[in-house]
Scaffold this motif. Structure first.
Motif, short mmCIF file in Angstrom:
data_model
loop_
_atom_site.label_atom_id
_atom_site.label_comp_id
_atom_site.label_asym_id
_atom_site.label_seq_id
_atom_site.Cartn_x
_atom_site.Cartn_y
_atom_site.Cartn_z
N ALA A 1 1.00 -0.96 -0.06
CA ALA A 1 0.00 -0.13 -0.12
C ALA A 1 0.90 1.27 0.03
CB ALA A 1 -0.92 -0.14 1.32
N ILE A 2 0.24 2.33 -0.67
CA ILE A 2 1.06 3.47 -0.53
C ILE A 2 1.04 4.01 0.65
CG2 ILE A 2 0.92 5.97 -1.45
CD1 ILE A 2 -0.75 4.55 -4.05
N LEU A 3 0.04 4.22 1.40
CA LEU A 3 0.05 4.71 2.99
C LEU A 3 -0.18 3.63 3.68
CD1 LEU A 3 -2.66 7.45 2.53
CD2 LEU A 3 -0.23 7.86 2.59
N LYS A 4 0.90 2.83 4.45
CA LYS A 4 0.61 1.74 4.94
C LYS A 4 -0.45 1.56 6.09
CE LYS A 4 5.45 1.05 3.98
NZ LYS A 4 6.29 0.12 3.72
N ASP A 5 -0.51 2.16 6.98
CA ASP A 5 -1.43 1.88 7.96
C ASP A 5 -2.28 3.06 8.59
OD1 ASP A 5 0.54 3.14 9.63
OD2 ASP A 5 0.96 1.62 10.83
N SER A 6 -1.95 4.23 8.01
CA SER A 6 -2.61 5.29 8.66
C SER A 6 -2.78 6.51 7.62
CB SER A 6 -1.99 6.11 9.91
OG SER A 6 -0.66 6.55 9.43
N CYS A 7 -3.83 7.07 7.98
CA CYS A 7 -4.32 8.34 7.09
C CYS A 7 -4.08 9.81 7.96
CB CYS A 7 -5.72 8.19 6.83
SG CYS A 7 -6.45 9.74 6.13
N CYS A 8 -3.13 10.33 7.72
CA CYS A 8 -2.57 11.58 8.43
C CYS A 8 -2.41 11.04 9.93
CB CYS A 8 -3.89 12.57 8.56
SG CYS A 8 -4.40 13.23 6.88
N HIS A 9 -2.05 10.01 10.02
CA HIS A 9 -1.60 9.44 11.42
C HIS A 9 -2.40 9.54 12.52
CE1 HIS A 9 2.55 8.69 9.96
NE2 HIS A 9 2.48 10.04 9.32
N CYS A 10 -3.74 9.62 12.11
CA CYS A 10 -4.68 9.60 13.14
C CYS A 10 -5.78 8.59 12.84
CB CYS A 10 -5.81 11.02 13.02
SG CYS A 10 -6.49 11.26 11.41
N CYS A 11 -5.82 7.92 11.90
CA CYS A 11 -6.84 6.64 11.75
C CYS A 11 -6.40 5.81 10.75
CB CYS A 11 -8.21 7.16 11.41
SG CYS A 11 -8.30 8.07 9.95
N ASN A 12 -6.48 4.47 10.68
CA ASN A 12 -6.33 3.72 9.85
C ASN A 12 -6.74 3.79 8.37
OD1 ASN A 12 -9.18 2.40 9.66
ND2 ASN A 12 -8.28 0.96 11.17
N VAL A 13 -6.22 3.23 7.28
CA VAL A 13 -7.06 3.70 5.92
C VAL A 13 -8.14 3.10 5.62
CG1 VAL A 13 -4.52 3.98 4.75
CG2 VAL A 13 -5.59 1.61 4.93
N ARG A 14 -8.88 2.33 6.41
CA ARG A 14 -10.12 2.14 6.11
C ARG A 14 -11.20 3.26 6.69
NH1 ARG A 14 -14.64 0.89 8.60
NH2 ARG A 14 -16.27 -0.69 7.90
N ASP A 15 -10.80 3.65 7.90
CA ASP A 15 -11.53 4.70 8.35
C ASP A 15 -11.30 5.95 7.52
OD1 ASP A 15 -12.48 3.09 10.23
OD2 ASP A 15 -10.89 3.70 11.88
N GLY A 16 -10.19 6.10 7.31
CA GLY A 16 -9.71 7.24 6.16
C GLY A 16 -10.72 7.11 5.06
N SER A 17 -10.63 6.09 4.24
CA SER A 17 -11.57 5.90 3.23
C SER A 17 -12.88 6.37 3.57
CB SER A 17 -11.42 4.38 2.71
OG SER A 17 -10.09 4.21 2.40
N LEU A 18 -13.48 6.04 4.47
CA LEU A 18 -14.97 6.18 4.88
C LEU A 18 -14.98 7.60 4.85
CD1 LEU A 18 -17.48 4.69 5.36
CD2 LEU A 18 -16.98 4.72 7.84
N VAL A 19 -13.98 8.10 5.46
CA VAL A 19 -14.17 10.01 5.82
C VAL A 19 -14.11 10.50 4.44
CG1 VAL A 19 -12.77 12.02 6.57
CG2 VAL A 19 -13.20 9.76 8.08
N VAL A 20 -13.05 9.90 3.54
CA VAL A 20 -13.09 10.55 2.07
C VAL A 20 -14.29 10.57 1.45
CG1 VAL A 20 -11.81 10.04 -0.04
CG2 VAL A 20 -10.44 10.14 2.16
N GLY A 21 -14.96 9.28 1.56
CA GLY A 21 -16.22 9.15 0.83
C GLY A 21 -17.30 9.78 1.26
N VAL A 22 -17.38 10.15 2.64
CA VAL A 22 -18.46 10.94 3.19
C VAL A 22 -17.92 12.36 2.88
CG1 VAL A 22 -19.43 12.05 5.24
CG2 VAL A 22 -19.18 9.53 5.11
N LEU A 23 -16.86 13.00 2.70
CA LEU A 23 -16.34 14.20 2.38
C LEU A 23 -16.73 14.53 0.96
CD1 LEU A 23 -14.86 16.90 3.04
CD2 LEU A 23 -12.85 15.71 2.38
N PHE A 24 -16.32 13.52 -0.02
CA PHE A 24 -16.48 13.86 -1.22
C PHE A 24 -17.74 13.55 -1.49
CE2 PHE A 24 -11.81 13.70 -1.47
CZ PHE A 24 -11.62 14.11 -2.93
N LEU A 25 -18.73 13.00 -0.92
CA LEU A 25 -20.03 13.06 -1.36
C LEU A 25 -20.60 14.27 -0.92
CD1 LEU A 25 -22.59 11.30 -1.98
CD2 LEU A 25 -22.81 10.62 0.32
N ALA A 26 -20.17 14.84 0.36
CA ALA A 26 -20.84 16.09 0.55
C ALA A 26 -20.25 17.23 -0.29
CB ALA A 26 -20.38 16.59 2.01
N LEU A 27 -19.21 17.22 -0.78
CA LEU A 27 -18.54 18.23 -1.79
C LEU A 27 -19.17 18.21 -3.18
CD1 LEU A 27 -14.83 17.96 -1.14
CD2 LEU A 27 -16.19 19.73 -0.58
#
Length: 176
Positions: free
Chosen positions: A2-28
């Motif tokens: 993986a490009i980002l091994k285990d975290s997104c911004c060092h605050c959550c794992n990439v699964r949770d980060g993907s969920l945040v990205v999805g919700v953010l992009f949906l809202a945008l």
């Protein structure tokens, strides 16, 4: 790998980060669709606004599928989102170029178009990296904490058994 091994911004794992990205992009994309429809209906409607509105409607569907893919651990939905995000970002660049080329709204709006696009571009690049990293983790059988699962730990076709409702098998140490 993986490009980002285990975290997104060092605050959550990439699964949770993907969920945040999805919700953010949906809202945008919902907000952008409203803005583009408003610009087309109540201002001097141009072809770029029509193309942009159609693009945003498609992006909303893709974002919803990606969120569903993260929740249900369906990696092909994540890959579709990554490809669509790249295509949409490029098409949005063309729309911004056309909008600024036609001089829509005067010089003040030209600067606003480019500033908004620059912010969207940065978010799109990082969001794509996060989602693609989660896709790679699922493809490679890496669980949420960044460690590889033991062979046979999950049913075939699933990478993170806990997300699919399965519990990870614990291997007992062999006694000698």
């Amino acid at each position: 790998m993986a490009i980002l091994k285990d975290s997104c911004c060092h605050c959550c794992n990439v699964r949770d980060g993907s969920l945040v990205v999805g919700v953010l992009f949906l809202a945008l994309h919902v907000f952008a669709l409203a803005v583009k429809l408003n610009a087309f209906l109540f201002a001097d409607g141009h072809i770029p606004e029509i193309v942009g509105a159609i693009l945003e409607a498609g992006a909303i569907v893709i974002d919803a599928l990606m969120i569903y893919g993260v929740i249900k651990v369906i990696r092909k939905y994540l890959f579709v989102w990554v490809v669509a995000a790249v295509i949409i970002t490029v098409v949005e660049l063309v729309v911004v170029i056309l909008s600024t080329g036609f001089g829509v709204g005067g010089p003040a709006n030209l600067i606003q178009f480019w500033i908004v696009y620059a912010v969207v571009l940065v978010l799109a690049i990082y969001g794509t990296l996060v989602v693609y990293s989660y896709y790679q983790n699922l493809r490679d059988g890496v669980v949420a904490d960044g460690c590889a699962a033991s062979p046979g730990a999950y049913p075939p076709g699933t990478a993170d058994g806990t997300a699919a409702g399965y519990e990870m098998k614990q291997e007992k140490p062999q006694q000698v």
